[in-house]
Scaffold this motif. Structure first.
Motif: not given
Length: 198
Positions: A162-191
């Motif tokens: 059951e998705l939250p009510f605000w995640l309705t039909n449509g197109n989405y894109r997300a970006q996630g950035v992982v960091a350690s001690n202020g330094k970027e370790m990796g970044c991934l985009k998903v659509a």
């Protein structure tokens, strides 16, 4: 090739497989959730230590509940240990414009101080990793050793969610950035596109 995973690989596979079961409520309903047009890419700097090398999820569209066939590979050139901060940005396309979705109930555009703690909440330490991670000896907890990691093509059962009510039909894109001690370790985009069908 070592059977394991880097932190981006872990969150993209382990979290996607367990987040729905652990944080969303199961619900019997008349409609099927369809996820289509799934696409991904690395978005970090060329020297980021953690990268996704491949990720395939079939069929298109993905039916929830249902089954998918997935395979993935990734690598990290350095060990990754707690704390690993995560910054997630989630956007929805509205009338041709991308609108940022705020952080609501720990979903949306959120900052997580330690992704390792998130994994421990989803899969308590001492508990076996969910399938197919367990079968292939893929870890689902920090720390992650430096190395190459691979999940062979595997069938995965997706529970009803059951998705939250605000995640309705449509197109989405997300970006996630992982960091350690202020330094970027990796970044991934998903659509992807989300739709419900009877």
């Amino acid at each position: 090739m070592t059977h394991g995973q880097g932190i981006l690989f872990s969150f993209c596979i382990a979290s996607l497989l367990t987040l729905s079961a652990c944080t969303w409520h199961s619900k019997q309903r008349e409609k099927t959730l369809l996820l289509s047009s799934f696409a991904w890419k690395n978005c970090g700097a060329p020297d980021d230590p953690a990268v996704m090398k491949s990720l395939s999820i079939q069929p298109d569209p993905i039916k929830i509940p249902g089954k998918v066939v997935a395979s993935a590979s990734g690598k990290t050139t350095v060990p990754l240990a707690s704390p690993l901060s995560m910054n997630v940005s989630l956007e929805k396309e509205v009338a041709g414009f991308w609108v940022k979705i705020p952080c609501l109930e720990q979903l949306g555009s959120c900052h997580y101080p330690d992704g390792c703690s998130l994994l421990d909440m989803l899969i308590p330490p001492g508990q076996e990793c969910p399938e197919p991670l367990h079968t292939y000896g893929i870890p689902c907890h920090c720390p992650f050793k430096a190395g190459d990691y691979s999940l062979p093509q595997s069938e995965i059962k997706l529970p009803d969610i059951e998705l939250p009510f605000w995640l309705t039909n449509g197109n989405y894109r997300a970006q996630g950035v992982v960091a350690s001690n202020g330094k970027e370790m990796g970044c991934l985009k998903v659509a992807l596109s989300v739709h419900s069908a009877k």
